[in-house]
Design an enzyme around this catalytic site. Structure first.
Site, PDB file in Angstrom:
ATOM      1  N   LYS A 275     -20.663  13.897  44.950  1.00 29.56           N
ATOM      2  CA  LYS A 275     -20.612  15.265  44.423  1.00 29.56           C
ATOM      3  C   LYS A 275     -21.795  16.067  44.968  1.00 29.56           C
ATOM      4  CE  LYS A 275     -18.642  14.041  39.857  1.00 29.56           C
ATOM      5  NZ  LYS A 275     -17.379  14.790  39.851  1.00 29.56           N
TER       6      LYS A 275
ATOM      7  N   ARG B  55      -9.701   7.335  36.345  1.00 36.26           N
ATOM      8  CA  ARG B  55      -8.334   6.826  36.204  1.00 36.26           C
ATOM      9  C   ARG B  55      -8.227   5.394  36.713  1.00 36.26           C
ATOM     10  NH1 ARG B  55      -6.181  11.667  39.918  1.00 36.26           N
ATOM     11  NH2 ARG B  55      -8.037  12.545  38.933  1.00 36.26           N
TER      12      ARG B  55
HETATM   13  N1  BES Z   1     -15.790  13.025  35.695  1.00 31.53           N
HETATM   14  C1  BES Z   1     -15.088  13.858  36.596  1.00 31.53           C
HETATM   15  C2  BES Z   1     -14.346  15.000  35.891  1.00 31.53           C
HETATM   16  C3  BES Z   1     -15.195  16.068  35.255  1.00 31.53           C
HETATM   17  C4  BES Z   1     -15.516  17.216  35.943  1.00 31.53           C
HETATM   18  C5  BES Z   1     -15.622  15.927  33.951  1.00 31.53           C
HETATM   19  C6  BES Z   1     -16.286  18.187  35.342  1.00 31.53           C
HETATM   20  C7  BES Z   1     -16.393  16.911  33.346  1.00 31.53           C
HETATM   21  C8  BES Z   1     -16.725  18.052  34.056  1.00 31.53           C
HETATM   22  C9  BES Z   1     -14.063  13.045  37.358  1.00 31.53           C
HETATM   23  O1  BES Z   1     -14.389  11.729  37.605  1.00 31.53           O
HETATM   24  C10 BES Z   1     -13.882  13.696  38.696  1.00 31.53           C
HETATM   25  O2  BES Z   1     -14.809  13.683  39.459  1.00 31.53           O
HETATM   26  N2  BES Z   1     -12.690  14.233  38.934  1.00 31.53           N
HETATM   27  C11 BES Z   1     -12.387  14.895  40.137  1.00 31.53           C
HETATM   28  C12 BES Z   1     -11.040  14.413  40.608  1.00 31.53           C
HETATM   29  C13 BES Z   1     -10.689  14.809  42.012  1.00 31.53           C
HETATM   30  C14 BES Z   1     -11.573  14.094  42.999  1.00 31.53           C
HETATM   31  C15 BES Z   1      -9.247  14.475  42.250  1.00 31.53           C
HETATM   32  C16 BES Z   1     -12.381  16.393  39.880  1.00 31.53           C
HETATM   33  O3  BES Z   1     -11.950  16.801  38.791  1.00 31.53           O
HETATM   34  O4  BES Z   1     -12.840  17.134  40.725  1.00 31.53           O
HETATM   35 MN    MN Z   2     -15.527  11.488  39.422  1.00 29.28          MN
END
Ligand code: BES
Ligand code: MN
Ligand code: ZN
Length: 487
Positions: free
Chosen positions: A263, A337
């Protein structure tokens, strides 16, 4: 803080400040202040206070030769007032007492408070008394209220409300702990300690046992971290034959850096909150041990830290899950997931009637619903509707999103494996839920709550402080109590 029921006229309570909840354009409750009601009402009109929801007025008045402080809090229109209005009003009242450094106060919220209103008020008072300041070396701004005397409060409502709020606060405290304090190992230790203190069963599986059980999905996500993953299984068993069995599954990423699909700074910030689902499960288990419903409840957590390293899992990797189904990794940041695939399969093996999972799963869910509402996904509309109805009373906003879009489902099926871990930008919360559904056992009624938005807030509001909210704890608890009561 302690909430205590009392029933005495205003005249007999000494010195202490008094909170009074009033409705919009109906200040009837001011009657509690007896002869002072008239002057309070005058001052309120000068202040242009109308009793609208989420408003408060501080009214110091001369009572004989002393100044008596009243806090008048608005509930909004009488015919529209909800339990959450009482909950928020209570929190606003307490937050103001904290600001004014008042340790003890009385509260009048009407002549006859029933169980539900007393419970909501108690929850609001306790939740509003919280902030996360254990790491501040200066305690200057950490004043807490000690005691609120609630006029005519229903004792059972106060008791259960206290357990609910304490459970939510337990969850908030854990979520607020950063990744250098809570990692998969320390989270497992906290679960173990909780089990010992409250008489729950607890089984922790270490990284070796995780692999031996075939949980290669959880292992893959966790193996890039120098702190290995843990699998946590808590059980609450009532005395005698349980009326029903339910499993609660929480996403337990103690930190989510994104892994190799790392990230950027802005998005990585606050990712200590990616364990919110897990912490909600722990809070619920704690409350169940105190409330003792006649329901068997399993608390399931796959704890891992998603980190980039030479031993991290990669995009393109194909993983065999505990269920036997294979997952192709498109993006290592869609890790939740993957861990939940094994956790949901393990939970399904326990043969519960119901599974509720809570997960800070997708940013897409926040885009869809905003940061104050969680996404609800289900394979059983009756079950989903029941939880939705309960959420209207708990104030934990839920909104249902569809699971029946066959075209959308195709997106996670286009893979060299059985399933791929992302479905593209559009409908990202839904494809994530569809992914999870693949790992829920046949015949089990299942709800997935995507709590990515409401689990953690940038600013305080109502009964929430800045940071972790403990979202989901009270709604799930209320559901379990309703199973017990058969309502
Ligand atoms: N933990 C994050 C989701 C999240 C984002 C929670 C912001 C709280 C605040 C999750 O693991 C994630 O990174 N999801 C990605 C999925 C994508 C790579 C398909 C996302 O939501 O960007
Ligand atoms: Mn994630
Ligand atoms: Zn995550």
């Amino acid at each position: 803080m302690e909430v205590i029921s009392y029933r005495e006229p205003y005249e007999s309570i000494k010195d202490l400040p008094v909170g009074i909840f009033v409705f919009e354009e109906d200040f009837g409750h001011l009657e509690y202040a007896g002869e002072l009601a008239k002057v309070i009402e005058k001052i309120l009109s000068v202040e242009d206070f109308k009793g609208k929801e989420d408003t408060i007025a501080k009214v110091p008045v001369l009572d004989g030769d002393k100044v008596r402080t009243f806090y008048v809090v608005g509930l909004g229109k009488k015919d529209k007032v909800s339990f959450d209005d009482y909950r928020r009003a209570s929190a606003i009242f307490v937050k103001r007492l904290r600001k004014d450094k008042v340790p003890t106060a009385h509260l009048y919220a009407g002549e006859n408070l029933d169980y539900k209103r007393s419970k909501a008020i108690t929850e609001g008072l306790l939740l509003g008394n919280y902030s996360f300041d254990k790491y501040k070396t200066s305690k200057e701004n950490s004043f807490r209220v000690d005691k609120v005397m609630l006029y005519g409060g229903d004792k059972e409502g106060i008791r259960v409300g206290t357990v609910f709020a304490d459970a939510q606060t337990f969850a908030r405290d854990l979520v607020n702990e950063p990744g250098n304090v809570i990692n998969p190992i320390t989270l497992a230790e906290i679960a173990q300690k909780l089990a010992q203190d409250y008489g729950l069963e607890c089984k922790i599986y270490d990284e070796k046992q995780i692999q031996e059980m075939g949980m290669h999905a959880l292992w893959s996500v966790g193996k890039g971290s120098s702190t290995p993953p843990r699998f946590i299984h808590l059980t609450y068993k009532p005395q005698g034959e349980p009326k029903d069995r339910i499993a609660l599954v929480g996403k337990g990423l103690t930190f989510d850096s994104g892994g190799l699909n790392i990230k950027t700074g802005d998005y990585m910030r606050t990712m200590k909150m990616d364990k919110s689902g897990a912490c909600a499960v722990l809070g619920i288990m704690k409350a169940l041990a105190q409330l003792k419903p006649q329901i068997e409840v399993h608390g399931i957590i796959g704890a891992a830290e998603n980190m980039p390293s030479g031993s991290a899992y990669r995009p393109d990797d194909i993983i065999k899950t505990m269920s036997g189904k294979t997952i192709e990794v498109d993006n290592t940041d869609a890790e939740g997931r993957i861990t939940l695939a094994d956790a949901l399969h393990y939970a399904s093996n326990l043969k519960p009637s119901y599974i509720i999972d809570m997960a800070t799963l997708t940013g897409a869910c926040i885009v869809a619903l905003g940061e104050y509402t969680a996404g609800l996904f289900t394979n059983d509309d009756e079950f989903g509707n029941k939880l939705f109805e309960i959420s209207k009373e708990t104030g934990e906003r839920l909104w249902k999103l569809p699971m029946d879009d066959k075209k959308l489902k195709e997106k996670i099926k286009k893979s060299d494996a059985d399933i791929v871990n992302t479905g593209g930008r559009y409908g990202g919360a839904i494809t994530a839920a569809m992914f999870l559904e693949e790992f829920v056992g046949e015949g089990i009624k299942w709800i997935h709550l995507d709590i990515a938005g409401p689990a953690y807030l940038k600013e305080e509001f109502g009964y929430y402080s800045k940071g972790a909210t403990g979202f989901g704890v009270r709604t799930c608890l209320e559901y379990i109590l309703s199973l017990d009561k058969g309502t």
